[in-house]
Write a protein that holds these residues in place. Sequence first.
Motif, mmCIF file in Angstrom:
data_model
loop_
_atom_site.group_PDB
_atom_site.id
_atom_site.type_symbol
_atom_site.label_atom_id
_atom_site.label_comp_id
_atom_site.label_asym_id
_atom_site.label_seq_id
_atom_site.Cartn_x
_atom_site.Cartn_y
_atom_site.Cartn_z
ATOM 1 N N PHE A 1 0.827 -1.201 0.000
ATOM 2 C CA PHE A 1 0.000 0.000 0.000
ATOM 3 C C PHE A 1 0.869 1.262 0.000
ATOM 4 C CE2 PHE A 1 -3.008 -2.747 2.749
ATOM 5 C CZ PHE A 1 -3.415 -3.452 1.633
ATOM 6 N N VAL B 1 2.743 1.776 -3.437
ATOM 7 C CA VAL B 1 1.927 2.357 -4.494
ATOM 8 C C VAL B 1 1.606 3.812 -4.179
ATOM 9 C CG1 VAL B 1 -0.258 2.198 -5.729
ATOM 10 C CG2 VAL B 1 0.983 0.113 -5.149
ATOM 11 N N ALA B 2 1.322 4.126 -2.916
ATOM 12 C CA ALA B 2 1.037 5.514 -2.549
ATOM 13 C C ALA B 2 2.212 6.421 -2.888
ATOM 14 C CB ALA B 2 0.699 5.601 -1.063
ATOM 15 N N CYS C 1 -4.437 2.091 -0.878
ATOM 16 C CA CYS C 1 -3.361 3.035 -1.208
ATOM 17 C C CYS C 1 -3.844 4.474 -1.078
ATOM 18 C CB CYS C 1 -2.853 2.773 -2.620
ATOM 19 S SG CYS C 1 -2.117 1.139 -2.823
ATOM 20 N N ARG D 1 -3.579 5.890 2.267
ATOM 21 C CA ARG D 1 -2.215 6.192 2.690
ATOM 22 C C ARG D 1 -1.697 7.511 2.118
ATOM 23 N NH1 ARG D 1 0.445 1.401 4.268
ATOM 24 N NH2 ARG D 1 2.362 2.610 4.468
ATOM 25 N N ARG E 1 5.175 5.860 5.279
ATOM 26 C CA ARG E 1 5.096 4.417 5.377
ATOM 27 C C ARG E 1 5.587 3.969 6.751
ATOM 28 N NH1 ARG E 1 7.982 2.305 0.039
ATOM 29 N NH2 ARG E 1 7.499 0.286 0.962
#
Length: 246
Positions: A60, A63-64, A90, A93, A99
């Motif tokens: 997630f 990709v964010a 995603c 986030r 992260r």
Amino acid sequence: MAETGEGPPLVLLHGGGPGASGVSNYARNIAALAKEYRVVVPDLPGYGPSSKGIDRADPFGEVADRIRGLLDRLGLDKAHFIGNSLGGACALRLPGHPRPGRPDDPHGPRRPRRHPRAAHPRTQQPARLLHGEGAFTAEAGEVHPQHQDSIDPEVVAAPPLKRPKSLKTLWKMDATRDARLSRLPVPTLVLWGAADKVNKPSGGPMLADRMPNCDLYMVADTGHWVQFERAELFNRLCADFLAGRG
């Protein structure tokens, strides 16, 4: 990446099933939403023509991060988001959350971005994704385009997502349980199929309880792909929510 329409930017993030792509996941939504918005539809990392390989320890967040890079390349300071399954996780986030285990985002704080979140596909089997009879039809012998994409040699060699090895891993990856959601001020709409066989419908209320500015719509007699099975309802709800029309 596909792009159409004029107006405020709206990014559609597709799900994580094998062979998924932005255009195929949102085939019944792009034209309707483009009547009011500049609709941007990328293929997420590992899918379609996008680069292969993804951090499976935190897909997630990976990709964010890449979607933030896409917005920078497009010169977009903020955007609305619609996310389906992997794309929804995603999108949650994106509003400034670094992260897990990383220092603060090196790019600095970012403005919150509004995003409705839809249901979650994680498999290429239409019978599991869809609930209502007649929601998916194909001519005899026709190969569904998502299945065709899923057997691409590059995708087979480097699948973007693998089934978690344990429930503990799945728990850590589940965006509905991210404690930071309780601090998220971004207005959010959750649409969840009440007959979803891929992700339990209890995930919808879980998000609504955790997020301070979240509306929830449980879609009756509908499976995992709300945006496909109930396209007219999905399009109207999303467009009205993003425009502040009740």
